[in-house]
Write a protein that holds these residues in place. Structure first.
Motif, short mmCIF file in Angstrom:
data_model
loop_
_atom_site.label_atom_id
_atom_site.label_comp_id
_atom_site.label_asym_id
_atom_site.label_seq_id
_atom_site.Cartn_x
_atom_site.Cartn_y
_atom_site.Cartn_z
N ASN A 170 0.80 -1.23 0.00
CA ASN A 170 0.00 0.00 0.00
C ASN A 170 0.83 1.27 0.00
O ASN A 170 0.36 2.31 -0.45
CB ASN A 170 -0.91 0.04 1.23
CG ASN A 170 -1.98 -1.01 1.18
OD1 ASN A 170 -2.46 -1.37 0.11
ND2 ASN A 170 -2.37 -1.51 2.33
N CYS A 171 2.05 1.22 0.57
CA CYS A 171 2.84 2.43 0.71
C CYS A 171 4.33 2.11 0.73
O CYS A 171 4.72 1.05 1.21
CB CYS A 171 2.44 3.20 1.97
SG CYS A 171 2.36 2.16 3.45
N VAL A 172 5.11 3.03 0.18
CA VAL A 172 6.57 2.87 0.10
C VAL A 172 7.21 4.22 0.40
O VAL A 172 6.71 5.26 -0.03
CB VAL A 172 7.01 2.40 -1.30
CG1 VAL A 172 8.52 2.35 -1.42
CG2 VAL A 172 6.41 1.05 -1.63
N GLU A 173 8.33 4.18 1.13
CA GLU A 173 9.10 5.41 1.41
C GLU A 173 10.58 5.06 1.33
O GLU A 173 11.00 3.99 1.75
CB GLU A 173 8.75 5.93 2.81
CG GLU A 173 9.66 7.03 3.29
CD GLU A 173 9.00 8.37 3.44
OE1 GLU A 173 7.94 8.60 2.86
OE2 GLU A 173 9.55 9.20 4.16
N VAL A 174 11.36 5.98 0.77
CA VAL A 174 12.81 5.82 0.71
C VAL A 174 13.45 7.08 1.28
O VAL A 174 13.16 8.18 0.82
CB VAL A 174 13.30 5.61 -0.74
CG1 VAL A 174 14.81 5.50 -0.78
CG2 VAL A 174 12.66 4.40 -1.36
N ILE A 175 14.31 6.90 2.28
CA ILE A 175 15.05 8.01 2.90
C ILE A 175 16.45 7.51 3.24
O ILE A 175 16.60 6.49 3.90
CB ILE A 175 14.37 8.51 4.19
CG1 ILE A 175 12.99 9.07 3.93
CG2 ILE A 175 15.24 9.54 4.92
CD1 ILE A 175 12.93 10.42 3.28
N GLY A 176 17.47 8.24 2.79
CA GLY A 176 18.85 7.96 3.21
C GLY A 176 19.31 6.53 3.04
O GLY A 176 19.95 5.98 3.91
#
Length: 104
Positions: free
Chosen positions: A15-21
């Motif tokens: 449902n959701c994806v996030e990419v940080i650092g």
């Protein structure tokens, strides 16, 4: 774009994806949050974040990849410590959490 890895962790819909650092997190319908180290091109093995029987609707990575905040279909918001793979805190809302943003 060149594919450099196949990220598999759930037989349910993501449902959701996030990419940080260099950290990627993905939340699915079965309540699981998978976490990957993109620099190592591998899943972070000791991290299993889960809220059984509730879909992850939204998530965000904070603290330079040290923690995740997730929102679930039952209105629960949880903070997770990636280093310990544990729940740090939780808040119960009255309805589905449709979005989460972390401002550093």
């Amino acid at each position: 774009f060149e594919q450099f890895a196949s990220l598999e962790f759930s037989e349910f819909r993501v449902n959701c994806v996030e990419v940080i650092g260099g950290i990627l997190a993905a939340g699915s319908d079965d309540g699981e949050i998978g976490v990957w180290d993109l620099n190592a091109r591998d899943e972070i093995d000791n991290v299993t974040l889960r809220e059984p029987d509730e879909a992850v609707i939204a998530l965000s990575i904070g603290g330079n990849g040290k923690w995740i905040v997730s929102g679930f279909s039952n209105g629960l918001v949880k903070g997770w410590n990636i280093g310990t793979a544990g729940e740090a805190w939780k808040i119960e809302a009255d309805e589905v959490v449709k979005g989460i943003a972390i401002l550093n």
